[in-house]
Design a protein around this motif. Structure first.
Motif, short mmCIF file in Angstrom:
data_model
loop_
_atom_site.label_atom_id
_atom_site.label_comp_id
_atom_site.label_asym_id
_atom_site.label_seq_id
_atom_site.Cartn_x
_atom_site.Cartn_y
_atom_site.Cartn_z
N VAL A 54 0.86 -1.17 0.00
CA VAL A 54 0.00 0.00 0.00
C VAL A 54 0.90 1.23 0.00
CG1 VAL A 54 -1.78 1.26 1.24
CG2 VAL A 54 -1.79 -1.23 1.25
N PRO A 55 0.85 2.03 -1.07
CA PRO A 55 1.70 3.22 -1.10
C PRO A 55 1.21 4.27 -0.10
CG PRO A 55 0.28 3.17 -3.03
CD PRO A 55 0.07 1.87 -2.29
N VAL A 56 2.14 5.08 0.37
CA VAL A 56 1.84 6.13 1.34
C VAL A 56 2.18 7.46 0.69
CG1 VAL A 56 2.43 7.06 3.61
CG2 VAL A 56 2.30 4.60 3.27
N CYS A 57 1.29 8.43 0.86
CA CYS A 57 1.52 9.77 0.31
C CYS A 57 2.75 10.38 0.99
CB CYS A 57 0.30 10.65 0.54
SG CYS A 57 0.54 12.36 0.00
N PRO A 58 3.74 10.86 0.22
CA PRO A 58 4.94 11.42 0.83
C PRO A 58 4.71 12.76 1.51
CG PRO A 58 5.03 11.64 -1.55
CD PRO A 58 3.81 10.83 -1.23
N LEU A 59 3.59 13.41 1.24
CA LEU A 59 3.31 14.70 1.86
C LEU A 59 2.52 14.58 3.16
CD1 LEU A 59 2.35 16.74 -1.34
CD2 LEU A 59 4.55 16.65 -0.16
N CYS A 60 1.40 13.84 3.11
CA CYS A 60 0.52 13.79 4.29
C CYS A 60 0.62 12.47 5.06
CB CYS A 60 -0.93 14.05 3.89
SG CYS A 60 -1.65 12.80 2.80
N PRO A 63 -2.04 6.35 3.90
CA PRO A 63 -2.01 5.24 2.94
C PRO A 63 -3.04 5.46 1.83
CG PRO A 63 -2.82 4.50 5.08
CD PRO A 63 -2.44 5.92 5.23
N ILE A 64 -2.64 5.20 0.59
CA ILE A 64 -3.50 5.43 -0.57
C ILE A 64 -3.94 4.08 -1.13
CG2 ILE A 64 -3.66 6.56 -2.81
CD1 ILE A 64 -2.98 8.45 -0.48
N PRO A 65 -5.25 3.80 -1.14
CA PRO A 65 -5.71 2.52 -1.69
C PRO A 65 -5.51 2.47 -3.21
CG PRO A 65 -7.58 3.91 -1.09
CD PRO A 65 -6.34 4.63 -0.64
N VAL A 66 -4.99 1.34 -3.68
CA VAL A 66 -4.75 1.13 -5.10
C VAL A 66 -5.53 -0.10 -5.53
CG1 VAL A 66 -3.00 0.67 -6.85
CG2 VAL A 66 -2.46 2.15 -4.93
N GLN A 67 -6.36 0.04 -6.54
CA GLN A 67 -7.14 -1.07 -7.05
C GLN A 67 -6.25 -1.96 -7.92
OE1 GLN A 67 -10.23 -1.48 -5.94
NE2 GLN A 67 -9.99 0.42 -4.80
N ILE A 74 0.70 6.63 -10.32
CA ILE A 74 -0.35 7.47 -10.89
C ILE A 74 -1.43 7.76 -9.85
CG2 ILE A 74 -2.18 7.56 -12.64
CD1 ILE A 74 -0.25 6.01 -14.48
N VAL A 75 -1.79 6.75 -9.06
CA VAL A 75 -2.82 6.92 -8.04
C VAL A 75 -2.35 7.89 -6.94
CG1 VAL A 75 -4.19 5.72 -6.29
CG2 VAL A 75 -3.80 4.64 -8.49
N VAL A 76 -1.11 7.75 -6.52
CA VAL A 76 -0.57 8.67 -5.50
C VAL A 76 -0.47 10.08 -6.06
CG1 VAL A 76 1.45 9.20 -4.08
CG2 VAL A 76 0.64 6.86 -4.22
N GLY A 77 -0.05 10.21 -7.30
CA GLY A 77 0.02 11.53 -7.94
C GLY A 77 -1.34 12.20 -8.02
N ALA A 78 -2.38 11.42 -8.35
CA ALA A 78 -3.73 11.96 -8.40
C ALA A 78 -4.20 12.39 -7.01
CB ALA A 78 -4.69 10.92 -8.98
N ASP A 83 -6.97 15.48 -3.48
CA ASP A 83 -7.50 15.49 -2.11
C ASP A 83 -6.45 15.28 -1.02
OD1 ASP A 83 -7.98 12.91 -3.61
OD2 ASP A 83 -8.12 12.18 -1.56
N CYS A 84 -5.22 15.73 -1.25
CA CYS A 84 -4.17 15.61 -0.24
C CYS A 84 -4.40 16.68 0.83
CB CYS A 84 -2.80 15.79 -0.87
SG CYS A 84 -1.45 15.53 0.29
#
Length: 144
Positions: A54-60, A63-67, A74-78, A83-84
């Protein structure tokens, strides 16, 4: 003396080593030697079932859910674009904000250290009633 019933051969087609302590892949279920047990070492076709990250946003740091089938970058960038909840001002927030009430002391603590008798906030050095000339209740200042 040979023991032909012991051990198993590695399932990697280039290896086929007879291993007396074989390891079973938890994704594909095949048996491998210690050199080929990792998913990448035997090119496991079922690794996607177990190798979930599960990738984690480097700013906030959320954890970012990835399907399945999505590219994590791409999902973390979006997430970062839309909505960061990152707040740059939060980085500059001071940690040591609890100033000691003892006259002349300029120390600050991360956590409040409250005197049970007078209710004042003090640093670690002046936390005991005798150390800050407590004017709280008239109970004895020491239980010793």
């Amino acid at each position: 003396m040979e023991l032909p019933g012991l051990g198993e051969h590695c399932s990697e087609r280039t290896c086929k080593q007879l291993d007396f302590l074989p390891l079973k892949c938890d994704a594909c279920g095949e048996v491998f030697c210690k050199d080929h047990i990792r998913y990448d070492d035997h090119k496991c076709s079922s690794a996607y079932k177990k190798n979930v990250q599960v990738p984690v946003c480097p700013l906030c740091n959320v954890p970012i859910p990835v399907q399945k089938g999505e590219i994590p970058d791409i999902v973390v960038g979006a997430h970062m674009d839309q909505d960061c909840k990152y707040n740059p001002a939060q980085q500059k927030q001071r940690i040591f904000t609890n100033k000691c009430l003892k006259p002349g002391c300029k120390r600050k603590e991360m956590m409040k250290v409250v005197c049970e008798q007078c209710g004042g906030n003090f640093c670690i050095k002046h936390r005991h009633p005798l150390d800050h000339d407590c004017k709280g209740s008239s109970h004895p200042t020491s239980k010793a």
